[in-house]
Design an enzyme around this catalytic site. Sequence first.
Site, PDB file in Angstrom:
ATOM      1  N   THR A  95      55.316-158.537 -40.441  1.00  0.00           N
ATOM      2  CA  THR A  95      56.445-157.780 -40.997  1.00  0.00           C
ATOM      3  C   THR A  95      56.544-156.391 -40.385  1.00  0.00           C
ATOM      4  O   THR A  95      57.598-155.993 -39.872  1.00  0.00           O
ATOM      5  CB  THR A  95      56.264-157.654 -42.532  1.00  0.00           C
ATOM      6  OG1 THR A  95      56.085-158.954 -43.060  1.00  0.00           O
ATOM      7  CG2 THR A  95      57.466-156.999 -43.161  1.00  0.00           C
ATOM      8  N   LYS A 135      44.497-150.059 -44.120  1.00  0.00           N
ATOM      9  CA  LYS A 135      43.814-149.214 -45.114  1.00  0.00           C
ATOM     10  C   LYS A 135      42.447-149.749 -45.494  1.00  0.00           C
ATOM     11  O   LYS A 135      41.508-148.997 -45.724  1.00  0.00           O
ATOM     12  CB  LYS A 135      44.689-149.031 -46.345  1.00  0.00           C
ATOM     13  CG  LYS A 135      44.977-150.311 -47.093  1.00  0.00           C
ATOM     14  CD  LYS A 135      46.372-150.325 -47.696  1.00  0.00           C
ATOM     15  CE  LYS A 135      47.400-150.601 -46.620  1.00  0.00           C
ATOM     16  NZ  LYS A 135      48.676-151.119 -47.074  1.00  0.00           N
ATOM     17  N   GLY A 182      58.804-162.131 -54.079  1.00  0.00           N
ATOM     18  CA  GLY A 182      58.088-161.762 -52.854  1.00  0.00           C
ATOM     19  C   GLY A 182      57.409-160.406 -52.949  1.00  0.00           C
ATOM     20  O   GLY A 182      56.978-159.840 -51.950  1.00  0.00           O
ATOM     21  N   LYS A 218      43.598-146.996 -50.527  1.00  0.00           N
ATOM     22  CA  LYS A 218      44.455-145.837 -50.247  1.00  0.00           C
ATOM     23  C   LYS A 218      43.844-144.558 -50.814  1.00  0.00           C
ATOM     24  O   LYS A 218      43.867-143.502 -50.179  1.00  0.00           O
ATOM     25  CB  LYS A 218      45.854-146.075 -50.829  1.00  0.00           C
ATOM     26  CG  LYS A 218      46.593-147.208 -50.113  1.00  0.00           C
ATOM     27  CD  LYS A 218      47.836-147.648 -50.890  1.00  0.00           C
ATOM     28  CE  LYS A 218      48.548-148.793 -50.169  1.00  0.00           C
ATOM     29  NZ  LYS A 218      49.550-149.451 -51.039  1.00  0.00           N
TER      30      LYS A 218
END
Lengths: 439, 439
Positions: free
Chosen positions: A14, A106, A188, A206
């Site tokens: 993506t 991350k 989604g 994060k």
Amino acid sequence: MKREIGIGILGLGTVGTGIARLLTENQSLIAKRLGATLTIKRAADLDIERDRGVRFADGVLTTEPFDVIKDPNIDIILELIGGKEIALELINAAIESGKHVVTANKALLAEKGIEIFQKAAAANVNIAFEPSVGGCMPIVKTLRESLAGNRIQSISGILNGTCNYILTKITEERSTFADALAEAQAHGYAEADPGLDVDGLDTAHKLAIISALAYGMELNFSDIYVEGISGITPMDIEFAEQCGYSIKLLAITKYDEHEDTVEVRIHPTMIPDANPLSKVDGTLNAVTISGDAVGDMMLYGHGAGMMPTASAVLSDIVDIARSILSGGGMRVPMLSFQMANIRKIAVRPIDEISTHYYFRFSALDSPGVLSKISGILGDHGISIKSVHQIERELDGAVPIFMLTHSAREAEVKSALDKISALDVITDEPVLIRIEENKN
Amino acid sequence: MKREIGIGILGLGTVGTGIARLLTENQSLIAKRLGATLTIKRAADLDIERDRGVRFADGVLTTEPFDVIKDPNIDIILELIGGKEIALELINAAIESGKHVVTANKALLAEKGIEIFQKAAAANVNIAFEPSVGGCMPIVKTLRESLAGNRIQSISGILNGTCNYILTKITEERSTFADALAEAQAHGYAEADPGLDVDGLDTAHKLAIISALAYGMELNFSDIYVEGISGITPMDIEFAEQCGYSIKLLAITKYDEHEDTVEVRIHPTMIPDANPLSKVDGTLNAVTISGDAVGDMMLYGHGAGMMPTASAVLSDIVDIARSILSGGGMRVPMLSFQMANIRKIAVRPIDEISTHYYFRFSALDSPGVLSKISGILGDHGISIKSVHQIERELDGAVPIFMLTHSAREAEVKSALDKISALDVITDEPVLIRIEENKN
């Protein structure tokens, strides 16, 4: 002067597809700002047949990532594969080839970051990672650059769109966690295996990065206290609302200057309606940063998604390109502080934090229950701010809601263990921590 | 390698004192990030006797600004004097001496910016101006760096804390504009002469700078449409609230890619409660930036004040210091686009914009009034979304509230002129523009 910067992409998922689109569609606009052209020289993916809606020049696509890393026309490698082992191998190879790297990984940075950054610093290449935290929000840049003059005191943020969507659904529709998760999956917004999101691990990755940048501390993923959102019920949210609170999965980090310790924790948190984070709904993310000079400031936007994340990747590419073009080399230290000044800072164990609490007890509807509960709390020095009982029976028990003044977590746990063992208590007590506004 | 950067301050007012405090108190912290020490070498002010709560080293204070500009140990000059003529003279002298400049002087940049930037570019020195817009919020850095890959589509912001405080007071306490202004003055949030703030000029200076950065256009202060907040009444705010809107002084800029024109306007604006800007109250500021990749993102924080503004000055100092230390020179173009790509973009006159409107008419309570008003609006192609009349008489008239669908400003003005001339209309119609959410 060099007027073209070569880009190599590892992974056309993506985000990789998004950045390819952005580099293609906005190429001339970017050149007007940068004064140079960014060109995708090679892009690697296992599947190079699928139509991604982006036109690559002939010979750009390859299934062999090392073809990208070794290409002498490439200045900047985008690591957008994810995962840990292969990604680490590729980043290391890129560093060894003298390439700068932009990564959204991350998990890898939170767990292996310090080694990667040390290796990159020694090789005088940059590892940029704005897209790893908060999607389009410039959290890394703001901490490293805009707030360079501030003592960062605390940061709290909503950093996972999946969890925020689910909590928003439970709040707005009084649905159960399971139903809200199913709806997130249908849209989604959640993976088939949602654990990384709903158990708080993605947020923890994060927060590890953010804490490191804020205080100049070594990344400490394993020290982070993490609690996910699967235990949140509509009943708790309804009560919170009545008292003027929202429940959010909050990433919290605070520095205690006197003790030289940090708190780094992620858990469902009740925040008052006056806190602007309480208005951040759906898949949106936001982060509040408190510094001695700025006071509180907030960044707010899309924390994930193809194009917002691609925008963050591009911001890092442009930063590195500017350094290449100006001959300036490593300008901003990767972890905000000069490598020599990065140190271990002790993370305060969750048992030693103090905060306000919300409790919900399920008790038999018999006289003296409240006296027993409040007696145990009192014995542990936990001061009750308010108690609320409703007349609604659930499985033969009534819920008792309580809000406390500030108490120490260890005392709270010990008290709840004892309350839990009372005959009149029919179920495990529910505990949600509260972040009151500072003022 | 150079390990000390010399700072010269022109003007020890609020912001100058704040930056002196920050550079003193956080000096070692900043050095741990920057890898070099920032030292105030000279500081000029007319009054160097007053105790500002900051200790300056011997010989640092002077009443002669040119002593600062000419000091060979100074790398970066902070222009914090304000005003236009002397400030321009000092900035020009600094550029000629090869010094970089940080300025908070939005009025000067909005009106003379392009000349200053051209002169600085020719001399290869930097003019940095993060503190000129939005206090601690990193608006300049976000537009120039974080969003470098985005086509900026629109920006809207609350950029003046004085106006926002006054509008919040009118909203919360139903006070008049005059009372709310007096209260702002009593708290030190408004000047004795409040015109620069409440008439929207301060906001216009900031919007000129923001628009230039967003689209690569020449600063166009005189083309900005500006309307202040002095006409806002509790009655309008009450009606807005009932319909789910807040009234804010909004700075709005939009780019129309097909027409290659921009809208740049400042006026009281009704915004729906779902717009996060509607929750920005008191002296706080916020700005929403919409780009093709990021979608909508928001920055939120203190838009003014001693330490928040000092934090922004310091962010610029550190940026320039990093360029000096790394030998990288001019990295980020001052106006976001390369000088050669900055162009004039036509500003659409206010009469040619289309938006939704709120009208309030004061009319005699007689039959047929609504038919006359709606007839005139219909003749001008203005479609009414809703009409609300209340039974409350004010000075012998009743108010009629209307919300319209999208209409062209020129038609609206022409219609209101005709309505205004009707016998049954007892006072000038009130017009407030509405920004509906895009989705």
